[in-house]
Scaffold this active site. Sequence first.
Site, mmCIF file in Angstrom:
data_model
loop_
_atom_site.group_PDB
_atom_site.id
_atom_site.type_symbol
_atom_site.label_atom_id
_atom_site.label_comp_id
_atom_site.label_asym_id
_atom_site.label_seq_id
_atom_site.Cartn_x
_atom_site.Cartn_y
_atom_site.Cartn_z
ATOM 1 N N LYS A 17 0.811 -1.129 -0.740
ATOM 2 C CA LYS A 17 0.183 -0.125 0.267
ATOM 3 C C LYS A 17 1.173 1.897 0.245
ATOM 4 O O LYS A 17 1.716 0.989 0.338
ATOM 5 C CB LYS A 17 -0.556 -0.070 1.810
ATOM 6 C CG LYS A 17 -0.268 0.121 2.490
ATOM 7 C CD LYS A 17 0.335 1.173 3.151
ATOM 8 C CE LYS A 17 1.203 1.230 4.303
ATOM 9 N NZ LYS A 17 1.822 2.353 4.994
ATOM 10 N N VAL A 104 11.530 -4.270 2.027
ATOM 11 C CA VAL A 104 11.804 -4.191 3.732
ATOM 12 C C VAL A 104 11.235 -3.442 3.733
ATOM 13 O O VAL A 104 12.239 -2.500 3.690
ATOM 14 C CB VAL A 104 12.422 -5.895 3.839
ATOM 15 C CG1 VAL A 104 12.549 -5.784 5.423
ATOM 16 C CG2 VAL A 104 12.222 -7.250 3.140
ATOM 17 N N ALA A 105 10.799 -2.876 4.810
ATOM 18 C CA ALA A 105 11.045 -1.950 5.944
ATOM 19 C C ALA A 105 10.718 -0.279 4.976
ATOM 20 O O ALA A 105 11.381 0.553 4.976
ATOM 21 C CB ALA A 105 12.170 -1.615 6.253
ATOM 22 N N MET A 108 5.429 0.589 3.317
ATOM 23 C CA MET A 108 4.895 0.285 2.035
ATOM 24 C C MET A 108 3.839 -0.702 2.879
ATOM 25 O O MET A 108 2.472 -1.818 2.282
ATOM 26 C CB MET A 108 5.068 -0.200 0.855
ATOM 27 C CG MET A 108 6.000 0.465 -0.129
ATOM 28 S SD MET A 108 5.842 0.303 -1.779
ATOM 29 C CE MET A 108 4.571 0.139 -2.922
ATOM 30 N N ALA A 113 1.167 -6.789 4.798
ATOM 31 C CA ALA A 113 0.378 -7.535 3.826
ATOM 32 C C ALA A 113 0.581 -9.297 3.965
ATOM 33 O O ALA A 113 -0.404 -10.040 3.905
ATOM 34 C CB ALA A 113 1.122 -7.582 2.450
ATOM 35 N N ASP A 145 -1.932 -1.734 9.333
ATOM 36 C CA ASP A 145 -2.460 -1.625 8.195
ATOM 37 C C ASP A 145 -2.894 -3.538 7.813
ATOM 38 O O ASP A 145 -2.948 -3.366 6.968
ATOM 39 C CB ASP A 145 -0.469 -2.037 7.297
ATOM 40 C CG ASP A 145 -0.041 -0.560 7.965
ATOM 41 O OD1 ASP A 145 -0.907 0.614 8.159
ATOM 42 O OD2 ASP A 145 0.693 -0.552 7.637
#
Length: 310
Positions: A17, A104-105, A108, A113, A145
């Site tokens: 995202k 990673v990190a 997003m 997810a 998230d």
Amino acid sequence: MSHSASSESVHVRAPGKINVYLGVGGRHDDGYHALATVFQAVSLYEDVIARPAADFSIVVRGVEDPDSVPLDDRNLAMRAAKLLAAAAEYDGGVALEIRKSVPVAGGMGGGSADAAAALVACDALWGTGFSQARLHELAARLGADVPFALHGGTAVGTGRGDQLNPALARGRFDWVLVTSDEGLSTPVVYATLDALRAEEGALADDPPLSLDVPIPVLQALRSGDPELLAESLANDLQAAAVHERPDLERTLSHGIRAGALQGIVSGSGPTVALLCSGPESAQEVQSALREAGLDPLHVHGPVPGARIIG
């Protein structure tokens, strides 16, 4: 309790995202900040494959540094699987294979997810038959998230970002993402934001403990007009992310010069999201940034949330 578990593997895909808008208010007593955000799921995916097993295990593929993704209970996907097992009183385990494409990190939501995909995959593998509402409830216990990764699309998040309401977004929005080999710690970025605000005196007198997404952001999404949306992009964490990583400011400026309508640091960074007027413009921006030695990705949104493949 025993369930009728499947003997076959289950493959689930969940999107990363970007935060089209992120307003950060005061910090509550529990340490979390009040948020008002607009998530948009984009076409950069995590794949999770769940296979029957007596115990819980994870393997991760698609990362250059194997140590960048934990394989124990620090991993959100592992915690998601164990949480679902406890809720369903399931007495078996699962072998999870995670194929990563989301940085990673990178701000997003790649780990979120993974967690959403693990919930859906294990629910199908174990035959627990939980409703979408029940899965959402479990997702919210894993992080702000995770519920969005479960649903996808475009949504307004309030509270800690986990109180979701769908937002109408017409058409397609094209983004060029510039990722980074070096991640940014979300807690560090929030701590930097607090320190910057303390220095400037911002929010010192009356920090808002609840926030709303500005109406122009929602109107721009409903219109499907990327130029309108470009005028409304905002992220209260951006100043803190740029403070930690000054190179992000240069990436944003470079993207605008290359033809993007506007740019924003996604979430806590370090991924930079550049909004373009359409697919052709995005390809041109991507080419220009690639020539400059960056590693841009062309994605679009909104896309669906976690779903079973095949």
